[in-house]
Design a protein around this motif. Structure first.
Motif, PDB file in Angstrom:
ATOM      1  N   LEU A   9      -1.222 -10.381  -2.263  1.00  0.00           N
ATOM      2  CA  LEU A   9      -2.646 -10.200  -2.458  1.00  0.00           C
ATOM      3  C   LEU A   9      -2.897  -9.446  -3.758  1.00  0.00           C
ATOM      4  O   LEU A   9      -2.258  -8.424  -4.018  1.00  0.00           O
ATOM      5  CB  LEU A   9      -3.233  -9.422  -1.280  1.00  0.00           C
ATOM      6  CG  LEU A   9      -4.733  -9.209  -1.270  1.00  0.00           C
ATOM      7  CD1 LEU A   9      -5.451 -10.531  -1.092  1.00  0.00           C
ATOM      8  CD2 LEU A   9      -5.111  -8.252  -0.150  1.00  0.00           C
ATOM      9  N   LYS A  10      -3.827  -9.968  -4.572  1.00  0.00           N
ATOM     10  CA  LYS A  10      -4.148  -9.346  -5.846  1.00  0.00           C
ATOM     11  C   LYS A  10      -5.537  -8.714  -5.865  1.00  0.00           C
ATOM     12  O   LYS A  10      -5.866  -7.978  -6.759  1.00  0.00           O
ATOM     13  CB  LYS A  10      -4.059 -10.383  -6.976  1.00  0.00           C
ATOM     14  CG  LYS A  10      -2.678 -10.926  -7.196  1.00  0.00           C
ATOM     15  CD  LYS A  10      -1.774  -9.853  -7.723  1.00  0.00           C
ATOM     16  CE  LYS A  10      -0.433 -10.426  -8.097  1.00  0.00           C
ATOM     17  NZ  LYS A  10       0.490  -9.435  -8.592  1.00  0.00           N
ATOM     18  N   GLY A  11      -6.390  -9.033  -4.907  1.00  0.00           N
ATOM     19  CA  GLY A  11      -7.746  -8.470  -4.867  1.00  0.00           C
ATOM     20  C   GLY A  11      -8.754  -9.479  -4.382  1.00  0.00           C
ATOM     21  O   GLY A  11      -8.420 -10.593  -3.973  1.00  0.00           O
ATOM     22  N   LYS A  12     -10.026  -9.103  -4.458  1.00  0.00           N
ATOM     23  CA  LYS A  12     -11.118  -9.970  -4.021  1.00  0.00           C
ATOM     24  C   LYS A  12     -11.339 -11.083  -5.042  1.00  0.00           C
ATOM     25  O   LYS A  12     -11.134 -10.898  -6.233  1.00  0.00           O
ATOM     26  CB  LYS A  12     -12.420  -9.170  -3.884  1.00  0.00           C
ATOM     27  CG  LYS A  12     -12.332  -8.061  -2.858  1.00  0.00           C
ATOM     28  CD  LYS A  12     -12.769  -8.561  -1.539  1.00  0.00           C
ATOM     29  CE  LYS A  12     -12.775  -7.387  -0.554  1.00  0.00           C
ATOM     30  NZ  LYS A  12     -12.872  -7.798   0.792  1.00  0.00           N
ATOM     31  N   ARG A  67       0.860  -1.188   0.000  1.00  0.00           N
ATOM     32  CA  ARG A  67       0.000   0.000   0.000  1.00  0.00           C
ATOM     33  C   ARG A  67       0.893   1.233   0.000  1.00  0.00           C
ATOM     34  O   ARG A  67       0.924   1.978   0.975  1.00  0.00           O
ATOM     35  CB  ARG A  67      -0.911  -0.008   1.215  1.00  0.00           C
ATOM     36  CG  ARG A  67      -1.848  -1.191   1.265  1.00  0.00           C
ATOM     37  CD  ARG A  67      -2.709  -1.141   2.518  1.00  0.00           C
ATOM     38  NE  ARG A  67      -3.585  -2.276   2.596  1.00  0.00           N
ATOM     39  CZ  ARG A  67      -4.857  -2.269   2.192  1.00  0.00           C
ATOM     40  NH1 ARG A  67      -5.381  -1.186   1.673  1.00  0.00           N
ATOM     41  NH2 ARG A  67      -5.592  -3.352   2.317  1.00  0.00           N
ATOM     42  N   GLY A  68       1.635   1.395  -1.083  1.00  0.00           N
ATOM     43  CA  GLY A  68       2.566   2.519  -1.153  1.00  0.00           C
ATOM     44  C   GLY A  68       3.739   2.301  -0.230  1.00  0.00           C
ATOM     45  O   GLY A  68       4.494   1.356  -0.381  1.00  0.00           O
ATOM     46  N   LYS A  69       3.872   3.161   0.772  1.00  0.00           N
ATOM     47  CA  LYS A  69       4.980   3.052   1.721  1.00  0.00           C
ATOM     48  C   LYS A  69       4.661   2.093   2.865  1.00  0.00           C
ATOM     49  O   LYS A  69       5.469   1.906   3.763  1.00  0.00           O
ATOM     50  CB  LYS A  69       5.305   4.430   2.302  1.00  0.00           C
ATOM     51  CG  LYS A  69       5.828   5.406   1.274  1.00  0.00           C
ATOM     52  CD  LYS A  69       6.165   6.727   1.907  1.00  0.00           C
ATOM     53  CE  LYS A  69       6.687   7.690   0.858  1.00  0.00           C
ATOM     54  NZ  LYS A  69       7.042   8.980   1.438  1.00  0.00           N
ATOM     55  N   LYS A  70       3.483   1.483   2.837  1.00  0.00           N
ATOM     56  CA  LYS A  70       3.023   0.619   3.919  1.00  0.00           C
ATOM     57  C   LYS A  70       2.698  -0.778   3.365  1.00  0.00           C
ATOM     58  O   LYS A  70       2.231  -0.901   2.233  1.00  0.00           O
ATOM     59  CB  LYS A  70       1.770   1.259   4.515  1.00  0.00           C
ATOM     60  CG  LYS A  70       1.314   0.714   5.805  1.00  0.00           C
ATOM     61  CD  LYS A  70       0.160   1.587   6.308  1.00  0.00           C
ATOM     62  CE  LYS A  70      -0.475   0.993   7.528  1.00  0.00           C
ATOM     63  NZ  LYS A  70      -1.625   1.752   7.960  1.00  0.00           N
ATOM     64  N   THR A  71       2.951  -1.795   4.143  1.00  0.00           N
ATOM     65  CA  THR A  71       2.597  -3.167   3.773  1.00  0.00           C
ATOM     66  C   THR A  71       1.597  -3.700   4.784  1.00  0.00           C
ATOM     67  O   THR A  71       1.797  -3.569   5.991  1.00  0.00           O
ATOM     68  CB  THR A  71       3.841  -4.077   3.755  1.00  0.00           C
ATOM     69  OG1 THR A  71       4.783  -3.545   2.816  1.00  0.00           O
ATOM     70  CG2 THR A  71       3.494  -5.491   3.360  1.00  0.00           C
ATOM     71  N   SER A  72       0.507  -4.298   4.296  1.00  0.00           N
ATOM     72  CA  SER A  72      -0.498  -4.921   5.166  1.00  0.00           C
ATOM     73  C   SER A  72      -0.347  -6.429   5.085  1.00  0.00           C
ATOM     74  O   SER A  72      -0.003  -6.980   4.038  1.00  0.00           O
ATOM     75  CB  SER A  72      -1.911  -4.531   4.715  1.00  0.00           C
ATOM     76  OG  SER A  72      -2.110  -3.155   4.845  1.00  0.00           O
ATOM     77  N   TRP A  73      -0.621  -7.108   6.209  1.00  0.00           N
ATOM     78  CA  TRP A  73      -0.530  -8.565   6.287  1.00  0.00           C
ATOM     79  C   TRP A  73      -1.899  -9.132   6.636  1.00  0.00           C
ATOM     80  O   TRP A  73      -2.643  -8.544   7.414  1.00  0.00           O
ATOM     81  CB  TRP A  73       0.496  -8.978   7.338  1.00  0.00           C
ATOM     82  CG  TRP A  73       1.870  -8.536   6.965  1.00  0.00           C
ATOM     83  CD1 TRP A  73       2.467  -7.349   7.292  1.00  0.00           C
ATOM     84  CD2 TRP A  73       2.798  -9.235   6.155  1.00  0.00           C
ATOM     85  NE1 TRP A  73       3.711  -7.279   6.735  1.00  0.00           N
ATOM     86  CE2 TRP A  73       3.950  -8.416   6.037  1.00  0.00           C
ATOM     87  CE3 TRP A  73       2.783 -10.472   5.516  1.00  0.00           C
ATOM     88  CZ2 TRP A  73       5.068  -8.808   5.304  1.00  0.00           C
ATOM     89  CZ3 TRP A  73       3.900 -10.860   4.796  1.00  0.00           C
ATOM     90  CH2 TRP A  73       5.020 -10.034   4.700  1.00  0.00           C
ATOM     91  N   LEU A  74      -2.230 -10.288   6.072  1.00  0.00           N
ATOM     92  CA  LEU A  74      -3.534 -10.915   6.286  1.00  0.00           C
ATOM     93  C   LEU A  74      -3.452 -11.963   7.390  1.00  0.00           C
ATOM     94  O   LEU A  74      -2.606 -12.859   7.353  1.00  0.00           O
ATOM     95  CB  LEU A  74      -4.009 -11.595   4.991  1.00  0.00           C
ATOM     96  CG  LEU A  74      -5.309 -12.383   5.089  1.00  0.00           C
ATOM     97  CD1 LEU A  74      -6.488 -11.447   5.278  1.00  0.00           C
ATOM     98  CD2 LEU A  74      -5.510 -13.233   3.839  1.00  0.00           C
ATOM     99  N   LEU A  75      -4.341 -11.840   8.374  1.00  0.00           N
ATOM    100  CA  LEU A  75      -4.545 -12.856   9.396  1.00  0.00           C
ATOM    101  C   LEU A  75      -6.003 -13.276   9.337  1.00  0.00           C
ATOM    102  O   LEU A  75      -6.860 -12.489   8.940  1.00  0.00           O
ATOM    103  CB  LEU A  75      -4.223 -12.320  10.792  1.00  0.00           C
ATOM    104  CG  LEU A  75      -2.778 -11.928  11.053  1.00  0.00           C
ATOM    105  CD1 LEU A  75      -2.657 -11.278  12.427  1.00  0.00           C
ATOM    106  CD2 LEU A  75      -1.863 -13.136  10.965  1.00  0.00           C
ATOM    107  N   VAL A  76      -6.297 -14.500   9.742  1.00  0.00           N
ATOM    108  CA  VAL A  76      -7.674 -14.994   9.771  1.00  0.00           C
ATOM    109  C   VAL A  76      -7.996 -15.507  11.169  1.00  0.00           C
ATOM    110  O   VAL A  76      -7.100 -15.868  11.929  1.00  0.00           O
ATOM    111  CB  VAL A  76      -7.915 -16.106   8.720  1.00  0.00           C
ATOM    112  CG1 VAL A  76      -7.749 -15.565   7.318  1.00  0.00           C
ATOM    113  CG2 VAL A  76      -7.008 -17.295   8.947  1.00  0.00           C
ATOM    114  N   LYS A  77      -9.283 -15.530  11.486  1.00  0.00           N
ATOM    115  CA  LYS A  77      -9.725 -16.044  12.785  1.00  0.00           C
ATOM    116  C   LYS A  77     -10.805 -17.092  12.528  1.00  0.00           C
ATOM    117  O   LYS A  77     -11.969 -16.753  12.358  1.00  0.00           O
ATOM    118  CB  LYS A  77     -10.262 -14.929  13.669  1.00  0.00           C
ATOM    119  CG  LYS A  77     -10.573 -15.402  15.075  1.00  0.00           C
ATOM    120  CD  LYS A  77     -10.940 -14.227  15.953  1.00  0.00           C
ATOM    121  CE  LYS A  77     -11.221 -14.646  17.361  1.00  0.00           C
ATOM    122  NZ  LYS A  77     -12.308 -15.592  17.495  1.00  0.00           N
TER     123      LYS A  77
END
Length: 91
Positions: free
Chosen positions: A87-90, A10-20
């Motif tokens: 991640l590429k999208g929904k 996300r530009g200068k930021k990276t998001s990580w996916l977690l699941v519950k």
């Protein structure tokens, strides 16, 4: 099992996916069973589409772990192969 470290730039930021998962109390990395005649890569892609509703691209294998769980009261050894996934999208 196949597991994933899923990220999205996300530009200068990276998001990580977690699941519950519903039957778990803690957040975790997504992972799923590998069916007969299926590769761990295919299992990861299927699992991400099913439990997280996302499309993704596997970058590379990043590690393997061995653990023990219980099934019907008996110990069960399992190996998890983890992949770095973008991640590429929904789905």
């Amino acid at each position: 099992m196949g597991g994933a470290l899923v990220f999205k730039d996300r530009g200068k930021k990276t998001s990580w996916l977690l699941v519950k998962p519903e039957d778990e109390k803690d957040w975790q990395l997504p992972k799923g069973l590998v069916y007969r005649e299926e590769s761990s890569v295919r299992a990861v892609m299927r699992t991400l589409g099913k439990i997280a509703g996302v499309r993704s691209a596997i970058i590379e294998e990043v590690g393997r772990t061995n653990s023990t769980t219980t099934r019907k009261g008996a110990p069960l050894a399992r190996r998890i192969i983890y992949y770095l996934v973008q991640l590429k999208g929904k789905a």
